[in-house]
Design a protein around this motif. Structure first.
Motif, PDB file in Angstrom:
ATOM      1  N   HIS A 110       0.057  -3.998   4.729  1.00 38.72           N
ATOM      2  CA  HIS A 110      -1.199  -4.694   4.414  1.00 38.72           C
ATOM      3  C   HIS A 110      -1.086  -6.212   4.491  1.00 38.72           C
ATOM      4  O   HIS A 110      -2.098  -6.901   4.519  1.00 38.72           O
ATOM      5  CB  HIS A 110      -1.617  -4.314   2.995  1.00 38.72           C
ATOM      6  CG  HIS A 110      -0.667  -4.857   1.961  1.00 38.72           C
ATOM      7  ND1 HIS A 110       0.604  -4.343   1.795  1.00 38.72           N
ATOM      8  CD2 HIS A 110      -0.763  -5.889   1.088  1.00 38.72           C
ATOM      9  CE1 HIS A 110       1.232  -5.029   0.847  1.00 38.72           C
ATOM     10  NE2 HIS A 110       0.426  -5.970   0.401  1.00 38.72           N
ATOM     11  N   LYS A 111       0.126  -6.767   4.472  1.00 36.75           N
ATOM     12  CA  LYS A 111       0.287  -8.217   4.313  1.00 36.75           C
ATOM     13  C   LYS A 111      -0.458  -9.026   5.364  1.00 36.75           C
ATOM     14  O   LYS A 111      -0.890 -10.142   5.124  1.00 36.75           O
ATOM     15  CB  LYS A 111       1.760  -8.588   4.311  1.00 36.75           C
ATOM     16  CG  LYS A 111       2.457  -8.179   3.024  1.00 36.75           C
ATOM     17  CD  LYS A 111       3.742  -8.951   2.818  1.00 36.75           C
ATOM     18  CE  LYS A 111       4.322  -8.687   1.444  1.00 36.75           C
ATOM     19  NZ  LYS A 111       4.876  -7.324   1.313  1.00 36.75           N
ATOM     20  N   SER A 118       1.173 -13.083  -1.847  1.00 40.79           N
ATOM     21  CA  SER A 118       0.613 -12.106  -2.775  1.00 40.79           C
ATOM     22  C   SER A 118      -0.420 -12.786  -3.661  1.00 40.79           C
ATOM     23  O   SER A 118      -0.707 -13.968  -3.483  1.00 40.79           O
ATOM     24  CB  SER A 118       1.718 -11.448  -3.602  1.00 40.79           C
ATOM     25  OG  SER A 118       1.196 -10.335  -4.311  1.00 40.79           O
ATOM     26  N   CYS A 145       1.009   0.512  -5.661  1.00 41.62           N
ATOM     27  CA  CYS A 145       2.208  -0.116  -6.209  1.00 41.62           C
ATOM     28  C   CYS A 145       1.930  -1.609  -6.431  1.00 41.62           C
ATOM     29  O   CYS A 145       1.041  -2.176  -5.798  1.00 41.62           O
ATOM     30  CB  CYS A 145       3.401   0.073  -5.279  1.00 41.62           C
ATOM     31  SG  CYS A 145       3.240  -0.757  -3.683  1.00 41.62           S
ATOM     32  N   VAL A 146       2.695  -2.205  -7.346  1.00 42.71           N
ATOM     33  CA  VAL A 146       2.507  -3.627  -7.652  1.00 42.71           C
ATOM     34  C   VAL A 146       3.838  -4.377  -7.616  1.00 42.71           C
ATOM     35  O   VAL A 146       4.748  -4.077  -8.392  1.00 42.71           O
ATOM     36  CB  VAL A 146       1.872  -3.814  -9.055  1.00 42.71           C
ATOM     37  CG1 VAL A 146       1.856  -5.286  -9.439  1.00 42.71           C
ATOM     38  CG2 VAL A 146       0.456  -3.278  -9.069  1.00 42.71           C
ATOM     39  N   GLY A 147       3.934  -5.308  -6.677  1.00 42.06           N
ATOM     40  CA  GLY A 147       5.023  -6.279  -6.688  1.00 42.06           C
ATOM     41  C   GLY A 147       4.427  -7.528  -7.304  1.00 42.06           C
ATOM     42  O   GLY A 147       4.437  -7.733  -8.514  1.00 42.06           O
ATOM     43  N   GLY A 148       3.812  -8.365  -6.456  1.00 43.41           N
ATOM     44  CA  GLY A 148       2.952  -9.436  -6.963  1.00 43.41           C
ATOM     45  C   GLY A 148       1.565  -8.870  -7.222  1.00 43.41           C
ATOM     46  O   GLY A 148       0.847  -9.314  -8.102  1.00 43.41           O
ATOM     47  N   GLY A 149       1.189  -7.878  -6.404  1.00 43.80           N
ATOM     48  CA  GLY A 149      -0.054  -7.157  -6.663  1.00 43.80           C
ATOM     49  C   GLY A 149      -1.136  -7.286  -5.609  1.00 43.80           C
ATOM     50  O   GLY A 149      -2.295  -6.968  -5.880  1.00 43.80           O
ATOM     51  N   SER A 150      -0.800  -7.698  -4.372  1.00 41.08           N
ATOM     52  CA  SER A 150      -1.889  -7.929  -3.413  1.00 41.08           C
ATOM     53  C   SER A 150      -2.482  -6.649  -2.835  1.00 41.08           C
ATOM     54  O   SER A 150      -3.694  -6.548  -2.660  1.00 41.08           O
ATOM     55  CB  SER A 150      -1.446  -8.873  -2.291  1.00 41.08           C
ATOM     56  OG  SER A 150      -0.476  -8.296  -1.454  1.00 41.08           O
ATOM     57  N   ASN A 151      -1.640  -5.647  -2.546  1.00 44.72           N
ATOM     58  CA  ASN A 151      -2.238  -4.415  -2.006  1.00 44.72           C
ATOM     59  C   ASN A 151      -3.054  -3.711  -3.084  1.00 44.72           C
ATOM     60  O   ASN A 151      -4.119  -3.151  -2.810  1.00 44.72           O
ATOM     61  CB  ASN A 151      -1.179  -3.516  -1.318  1.00 44.72           C
ATOM     62  CG  ASN A 151      -0.460  -2.567  -2.251  1.00 44.72           C
ATOM     63  OD1 ASN A 151      -0.924  -1.453  -2.498  1.00 44.72           O
ATOM     64  ND2 ASN A 151       0.685  -2.987  -2.794  1.00 44.72           N
ATOM     65  N   GLY A 179      10.117  -5.366  -1.737  1.00 47.99           N
ATOM     66  CA  GLY A 179       8.766  -5.884  -1.951  1.00 47.99           C
ATOM     67  C   GLY A 179       8.308  -5.817  -3.402  1.00 47.99           C
ATOM     68  O   GLY A 179       7.320  -6.441  -3.773  1.00 47.99           O
ATOM     69  N   ALA A 200       6.791   3.307   3.267  1.00 52.21           N
ATOM     70  CA  ALA A 200       7.661   2.235   2.771  1.00 52.21           C
ATOM     71  C   ALA A 200       8.134   2.597   1.369  1.00 52.21           C
ATOM     72  O   ALA A 200       7.440   3.300   0.630  1.00 52.21           O
ATOM     73  CB  ALA A 200       6.895   0.914   2.732  1.00 52.21           C
ATOM     74  N   GLU A 203       8.185   0.721  -1.155  1.00 51.46           N
ATOM     75  CA  GLU A 203       7.216   0.171  -2.115  1.00 51.46           C
ATOM     76  C   GLU A 203       6.114   1.197  -2.370  1.00 51.46           C
ATOM     77  O   GLU A 203       5.841   1.586  -3.509  1.00 51.46           O
ATOM     78  CB  GLU A 203       6.595  -1.126  -1.572  1.00 51.46           C
ATOM     79  CG  GLU A 203       7.539  -2.314  -1.503  1.00 51.46           C
ATOM     80  CD  GLU A 203       8.395  -2.316  -0.244  1.00 51.46           C
ATOM     81  OE1 GLU A 203       8.205  -1.419   0.594  1.00 51.46           O
ATOM     82  OE2 GLU A 203       9.263  -3.196  -0.104  1.00 51.46           O
ATOM     83  N   SER A 232       0.738   1.315   1.242  1.00 54.51           N
ATOM     84  CA  SER A 232       0.768  -0.100   1.635  1.00 54.51           C
ATOM     85  C   SER A 232       1.568  -0.387   2.901  1.00 54.51           C
ATOM     86  O   SER A 232       1.279  -1.353   3.608  1.00 54.51           O
ATOM     87  CB  SER A 232       1.311  -0.948   0.480  1.00 54.51           C
ATOM     88  OG  SER A 232       2.580  -0.476   0.064  1.00 54.51           O
ATOM     89  N   GLY A 233       2.577   0.447   3.209  1.00 53.86           N
ATOM     90  CA  GLY A 233       3.383   0.131   4.394  1.00 53.86           C
ATOM     91  C   GLY A 233       4.171   1.322   4.904  1.00 53.86           C
ATOM     92  O   GLY A 233       4.287   2.339   4.233  1.00 53.86           O
TER      93      GLY A 233
END
Ligand SMILES: *Cc1c(COP(=O)(O)O)cnc(C)c1O
Length: 399
Positions: A95-96, A199, A240-246, A313, A358, A360, A384-385
């Protein structure tokens, strides 16, 4: 994409606050850059010429709309209706790129000649180098020296795309050090450089701007779900949440619709109490990280704790301020999945649906059995990936 500042309960106010989270906590030297962006971003992305170019690129370059796929065998197993939003099919594999396309068009309209970015595993660096090649804009990506060693294939991709990869040699030589270097570069080159954050983190207006660019995900889910099931609102959206953009993009158009439960999945790493985790809401406390007030993993005297996850990620010690607010207000349900659970979920999806996710995204899949979703309910998982980048990890589980 949302193009006007509408007053909605879970969106940023004009100062970039979501409840008590958000804002812009930045050194004075950075004010002119952030102010320029804040004063212009809403107006620029609302311009018809911007909208046209953005939508054309999403369609013909990224490959949108991405499919919404009903996973029949998975639905059978979990006795509910599971749909996968296939962000793994975006150009560059995640998604990035939805965000980097939006930001490069913004940078062009602000007259910038150079882009700077930070990257951890290299996924955001690749998505940034990709759009810079497309637009013939100089690209500098800061990456921790240690990450450069660990992520050789993505370093090669960025270089092939024409980006300059600069090592961050301070501290733990990972993502947060690369972020500091990128910020420093931006401070020193305010007039000609745009900083593309990867993100929904950083000072206002980044979290709001990135969420708007990713909001195409839930915009599509709405009409695609309606087409396939007759109703546009699922019972659950999981991401899923890393920074949270997806997650921010998948939740965006459902925020003010309380029938849709918003489920965010963080990386528990080797376990919540193992000392090797990245489950921010479970382990963190409020504080300031990378320019905004949010929840982060920190010691009692405010030192950022090194996060850990099998997936690069999700290996981030904070979350975006909107997610901190969703957690705090109870609008979002925050769960976590361990490395082991994520890998299991990745193999399950691969064997049952023929899709290699992915690592993530596998964290989001890992909670399917815990939702309690019923036969008449609908669950959308944001995939997301794709898993190509994670094959060396997956191979360790195959004998
Ligand atoms: C970078 C990445 C993530 C984590 O970033 P968010 O901003 O939390 O979405 C998740 N999935 C994939 C595939 C990624 O590349």
């Amino acid at each position: 994409m949302e193009t006007v500042a509408e007053k909605k309960s879970y969106q940023a106010n004009s100062n970039g606050y979501y409840g008590t989270f958000g804002g812009a906590f930045i050194p004075e030297m950075l004010y002119p850059n952030v102010e320029e962006l804040r004063n212009n971003y809403l107006q620029i992305i609302a311009e018809p010429s911007f909208q046209k170019e953005y939508n054309d690129l999403l369609k013909n370059y990224v490959g949108r709309p991405t499919p919404l796929y009903r996973a029949n065998r998975l639905s059978e197993k979990y006795q509910t209706n599971i749909f996968l939003k296939r962000e793994d099919l975006c150009h560059t594999g995640a998604h990035k790129v939805n965000n980097t396309i939006g930001q490069i068009l913004l940078a062009k309209r602000l007259g910038k000649q150079r882009v700077v970015a930070e990257t951890g595993a290299g996924q955001h660096g690749v998505a940034t180098a990709t759009v810079c090649a497309l637009m013939d804009i100089e690209c500098i990506v800061y990456m921790g020296e240690l990450d450069i060693e660990r992520q050789a294939p993505n370093v090669a991709r960025m270089k092939m795309l024409g980006a300059e990869v600069r090592p961050a040699t301070c501290g733990s030589r990972t993502l947060k050090d690369a972020t500091n270097e990128a910020m420093r570069h931006w401070i020193n080159n305010p007039v000609d450089t745009h900083y593309i954050i990867g993100s929904v983190v950083g000072p206002h207006p980044y979290p709001d701007m990135v969420a708007r660019f990713q909001s195409i995900i839930s915009e599509e889910i709405k009409w695609q779900l309606k087409e396939q099931t007759g109703k546009e609102n699922p019972d659950y959206v999981i991401a899923c949440v890393g920074g949270g953009s997806n997650a921010a993009g998948a939740f965006y158009h459902y925020l003010d619709n309380p029938e849709t439960k918003l489920v965010a999945v963080e990386a528990a790493g080797q376990g919540l109490t193992s000392g090797h985790s990245a489950a921010t809401t479970a382990l963190g406390t409020p504080g300031v990280l990378h320019g905004s007030r949010t929840i982060l993993m920190q010691t009692t005297d405010g030192q950022v704790v090194e996060p850990y996850s099998i997936s690069a990620g999700l290996d981030y010690p904070g979350i975006g301020p909107q997610h901190a607010y969703l957690y705090d207000s109870g609008r979002g349900t925050f769960l976590s999945a361990t490395d082991e659970e994520a890998v299991q979920a990745a193999f399950e999806l691969t064997r049952m649906e023929g899709i290699i996710p992915a690592l993530e995204s596998s964290h989001a899949l890992a909670v399917l059995g815990r939702l309690g979703a019923g036969l008449n309910e609908t669950v959308v998982v944001n995939l997301s990936g794709r898993g190509d980048k994670d094959m060396s990890t997956y191979m360790k589980y195959i004998d």
